[in-house]
Design a protein around this motif. Structure first.
Motif, PDB file in Angstrom:
ATOM      1  N   ILE A   1       0.882  -1.178   0.000  1.00  0.00           N
ATOM      2  CA  ILE A   1       0.000   0.000   0.000  1.00  0.00           C
ATOM      3  C   ILE A   1       0.921   1.230   0.000  1.00  0.00           C
ATOM      4  CG2 ILE A   1      -1.779   1.247   1.260  1.00  0.00           C
ATOM      5  CD1 ILE A   1      -2.634  -1.363   2.497  1.00  0.00           C
ATOM      6  N   PRO A   2       0.760   2.101  -0.964  1.00  0.00           N
ATOM      7  CA  PRO A   2       1.604   3.310  -0.973  1.00  0.00           C
ATOM      8  C   PRO A   2       1.344   4.135   0.286  1.00  0.00           C
ATOM      9  CG  PRO A   2       0.535   2.972  -3.091  1.00  0.00           C
ATOM     10  CD  PRO A   2      -0.083   1.993  -2.165  1.00  0.00           C
ATOM     11  N   ASP A   3       2.389   4.828   0.691  1.00  0.00           N
ATOM     12  CA  ASP A   3       2.269   5.630   1.911  1.00  0.00           C
ATOM     13  C   ASP A   3       1.173   6.692   1.783  1.00  0.00           C
ATOM     14  OD1 ASP A   3       4.254   4.163   2.976  1.00  0.00           O
ATOM     15  OD2 ASP A   3       5.867   5.601   2.583  1.00  0.00           O
ATOM     16  N   SER A   4       1.059   7.286   0.623  1.00  0.00           N
ATOM     17  CA  SER A   4       0.054   8.342   0.449  1.00  0.00           C
ATOM     18  C   SER A   4      -1.358   7.792   0.651  1.00  0.00           C
ATOM     19  CB  SER A   4       0.178   8.957  -0.951  1.00  0.00           C
ATOM     20  OG  SER A   4       0.019   7.945  -1.933  1.00  0.00           O
ATOM     21  N   GLU A   5      -1.590   6.621   0.065  1.00  0.00           N
ATOM     22  CA  GLU A   5      -2.916   6.015   0.217  1.00  0.00           C
ATOM     23  C   GLU A   5      -3.163   5.599   1.661  1.00  0.00           C
ATOM     24  OE1 GLU A   5      -5.523   2.230  -1.540  1.00  0.00           O
ATOM     25  OE2 GLU A   5      -3.572   2.761  -2.422  1.00  0.00           O
ATOM     26  N   PHE A   6      -2.127   5.092   2.324  1.00  0.00           N
ATOM     27  CA  PHE A   6      -2.285   4.662   3.713  1.00  0.00           C
ATOM     28  C   PHE A   6      -2.548   5.856   4.627  1.00  0.00           C
ATOM     29  CE2 PHE A   6      -0.345   3.723   7.860  1.00  0.00           C
ATOM     30  CZ  PHE A   6      -1.108   2.621   8.249  1.00  0.00           C
ATOM     31  N   ASN A   7      -1.788   6.943   4.427  1.00  0.00           N
ATOM     32  CA  ASN A   7      -1.968   8.114   5.293  1.00  0.00           C
ATOM     33  C   ASN A   7      -3.324   8.778   5.046  1.00  0.00           C
ATOM     34  OD1 ASN A   7       0.530   7.786   6.492  1.00  0.00           O
ATOM     35  ND2 ASN A   7       1.593   8.990   4.892  1.00  0.00           N
TER      36      ASN A   7
END
Length: 755
Positions: free
Chosen positions: A70-76
């Motif tokens: 999961i990309p960090d941007s999507e997770f955050n």
């Protein structure tokens, strides 16, 4: 499945994966912190900001680049931000149940309830305006739970109905079955018969006799017999059989509805591929190998292997190795070749020679007398058969309740690489006193009762005192005997007898006193000897009535008789009391001198022979002959009790006691100086019972030698009841060519065979 649903499920799963991944990351960080003692704790701010320092890679490590799941941007973006108000909300205490219920009701009704308002939607928490949940708060649908119980008299109780006796039903419920074994037919007919015999003798199905309480019982027996088949096959060398069991419910015409089927595929039969004996050298060298009766290539048969090992265990102690032990065998099987390597460990122990004797316990006699009973001397090579012989001799004394004989090591060298062993006897003396009795009946002799009291060890060692008495229709008396068994030598008996008798027969009437001494070697039920002998001396004083032809009347005369006695016997039969094969010979010689009207010396001699021949397992043909003679004196000079007579249960059955031979003018027997007798029997035994048919013949004569003329015959039938101390005999006989005054039937009852 619609694509939108797939996406929704993927989206919701992604949140779970993200949360789980985070949890794993936190756990991994905490575990690394715990695994590195002494390192500074992680900075909470760094941890919250995600800027935790990464430990350096080991030198030379080359890790591949991995794209994040999961990309960090999507997770955050999926995580809501936290502000100051959120922090205050998290720090607030949890709301009460009442507040929660009101808020929930407001959400559902769209109107916030006020204090004291009825609970919306019948919510039990607010039904009574109390925040505490109680039983009364339950909704209407649970009103039965709060209703009071009815009174006891409102219950309707039905009487218990007891089941009737179902024995007849159970009897009808029994199932019948038959047993079928498939695949147990082998090429080797002898082995095949042996396997089937073993199975039939141990089978649970066979022992059930084709009946069972139910099918479950048949199934249990079938399983048990399946395991039995495996064990039986393994005992004969088939270690990998395939055994299948089933219950066939297809009815057979005119047969039981069930068939218990055991299908067997024996498979490969294993054979001995090698024989290894692990033992120290023996003298002679081939002692173990010669007695281990196994050969490479023969099937691995359990009884043969056990028998071969037992033979080794016997042979070693019989050849000087009293402490030899046969260990646990090992057989290594090779499934590819079907062979097995047999290994037998044997502990030989030292070779030994006899040393001395020692004894302990409740003693009947000392070690010196034990040595008298032994058939071996000091220095002879040890043989376990001689130890067994000594044990039997000790048992035969009748003085012990328990007795044991065993060798014990001394460590003393005896030369030739051997050592002395001590023969240790542990005694436990039994009760020394016995009372015995017997009874019998014979035609012409009447009833006879005899009793004895014995103290078997009044004068140790083996010095017995015996008091005996007889009370019969025609004979009464009493006497005392001193007997020392094994007197200075094994199997030798010395005895002295003193007795007084009164006899009242048709042949004579006598009052007799007797004093005798004798040395003998006799057979016993435990020790039946091939050669027996007896010799001794006796003195008699007797007053007897005898018919005096010169006076034509019976007169009483007194005789004083002194003489010697000698007897020799040879026995090749298989049993002392009930022989079934072999023969016996006995010769008796008694030189005597009579003091009556002067000194009259004479010699009494008699010879007896009997033979036995088995025909099958239950039928025995038996026969006997007897000859007797008195030489050196006229009949008148011989005391009537010392003459020969025929007739009776131990002579010629069918006639009264002493009824055959010369008669006086009154028809009473007067005895003779010779006799001959013969008898033949057919003995049939079934279990503990038997039937005997017999023919007897005989006669006594006035002459000194038998003439074989005027022989009289008797025929009859008898019954036998076999006990552990010998057969009980009942014979009924009748004379052939019966003469006036002779009874038609004569009865004889006694212990032991007629001969």
């Amino acid at each position: 499945m619609p694509k939108s649903k797939v996406k929704r499920r993927h989206g919701s799963m992604r949140g779970v994966i993200g949360a789980g991944f985070l949890s794993l990351a936190l756990c991994a960080v905490q575990s690394r912190a715990q695994e590195a003692p002494g390192s500074p704790p992680a900075d909470p701010d760094a941890l919250e900001a995600g800027t935790l320092p990464v430990p350096p890679l080991p030198p030379g490590a080359n890790l591949p680049a991995v794209d994040p799941v999961i990309p960090d941007s999507e997770f955050n973006a999926a995580i809501p931000p936290l502000d100051a108000n959120d922090d205050a909300e998290l720090d607030r205490p949890l709301e009460s149940i009442t507040d929660f219920e009101r808020r929930l009701a407001a959400d559902q009704a769209g109107v916030a309830p006020t204090e004291g308002q009825a609970a919306p939607l019948g919510d039990p928490a607010l039904a009574d305006g109390d925040a505490t949940e109680e039983v009364g708060d339950a909704p209407v649908r649970d009103a039965e739970l709060t209703a009071p119980l009815p009174s006891i008299d409102q219950f309707e109780v039905a009487p218990v109905q007891f089941a009737e006796d179902a024995s007849d039903e159970q009897k009808d419920a029994e199932v019948a079955y038959r047993t079928q074994i498939d695949g147990l037919d082998l090429a080797d007919k002898e082995t095949d018969a042996g396997l089937k015999s073993q199975f039939n003798s141990l089978s649970a199905l066979k022992s059930g006799d084709g009946k069972a309480a139910n099918v479950a019982m048949v199934s249990a027996r079938l399983n048990e017999d399946s395991e039995l088949v495996r064990n039986v096959l393994a005992s004969e060398g088939w270690f990998d059989p395939v055994v299948r069991a089933r219950i066939d419910r297809s009815a057979v015409a005119d047969g039981p509805p069930l068939t218990a089927v055991i299908a067997v595929t024996p498979g490969k039969r294993y054979a001995l591929a090698g024989i290894v004996v692990q033992a120290d050298p023996t003298d002679p060298p081939g002692l173990i190998a010669d007695n281990l009766a196994l050969k490479v290539g023969e099937p691995i048969v359990a009884p043969r292997i056990q028998g071969a090992e037992a033979q080794v265990a016997l042979a070693l102690p019989q050849n000087g190795y009293p402490f030899a032990e046969v260990g646990q065998r090992d057989i290594l099987l090779d499934r590819d070749t079907g062979g097995g390597v047999y290994t037998l460990p044997v502990t030989v122990g030292p070779k030994a020679r006899y040393g001395g004797f020692e004894t302990e316990g409740n003693l009947a006699f000392d070690a010196r007398h034990v040595a008298v009973l032994a058939r071996f001397d000091r220095g002879e090579l040890y043989d376990s058969r001689e130890i067994d012989d000594l044990r039997k001799a000790l048992v035969a004394t009748g003085l012990f309740s328990t007795i044991s004989v065993e060798p014990r090591r001394t460590g003393q060298p005896a030369g030739d690489g051997t050592e002395y062993v001590t023969v240790h006897v542990n005694q436990n003396a039994g009760p020394p006193r016995t009372i015995a009795g017997s009874a019998g009946y014979a035609a012409g002799q009447g009833f006879t009762l005899e009793g004895t009291w014995t103290h078997r060890n009044m004068f140790p060692p083996e010095g017995a005192l015996i008091a005996h008495g007889i009370a019969g229709t025609q004979e009464q008396g009493a006497g005392v005997t001193f007997r020392r068994s094994n007197a200075g030598r094994r199997d030798r008996t010395f005895e002295v007898v003193a007795e007084a008798l009164h006899s009242n027969y048709d042949a004579y009437s006598a009052y007799t006193g007797r004093l005798a001494a004798r040395i003998s070697r006799d057979s016993t039920p435990i020790w039946q000897k091939r050669w027996t002998y007896a010799y001794g001396v006796q003195l008699l004083g007797t007053a007897e009535k005898d018919y005096d032809f010169t006076r034509a009347a019976r007169n009483r005369r007194t005789f004083y008789i002194g003489g010697l006695t000698g007897q020799l016997g040879y026995d090749r039969t298989d049993d002392l009391l009930d022989p079934t094969r072999g023969f016996r010979l006995t010769a008796l010689v008694e030189p005597e001198g009579s003091l009556g009207d002067g000194f009259n010396p004479y010699v009494r001699a008699r010879i007896d022979a009997s033979g036995y021949y088995p025909v099958g397992d239950s039928l025995v043909l038996a026969g006997r002959v007897r000859f007797g003679t008195i030489q050196g004196a006229s009949r008148f000079d011989i005391a009537p009790s010392r003459r020969f007579y025929s007739g009776g249960g131990g002579s010629v059955r069918g006639f009264g006691y002493q009824k055959l031979g010369p008669l006086d003018p009154n028809g009473d027997p007067i005895g003779g100086r010779s006799l001959n007798e013969a008898a033949a029997e057919v003995r049939y035994r079934f279990g503990n019972f038997g039937v005997v048919g017999f023919v007897d013949a005989g006669q006594s004569y006035a002459a000194t030698m038998p003439r074989f003329t005027d022989l009289r015959y008797g025929v009859g039938i008898g019954g036998r009841f076999y006990t552990n101390f010998g057969p009980l005999r009942v014979d009924v006989a009748t004379p052939i060519d019966r003469r006036p005054g002779e009874a038609r039937f004569n009865l004889y009852v006694s212990i032991g065979q007629a001969f």
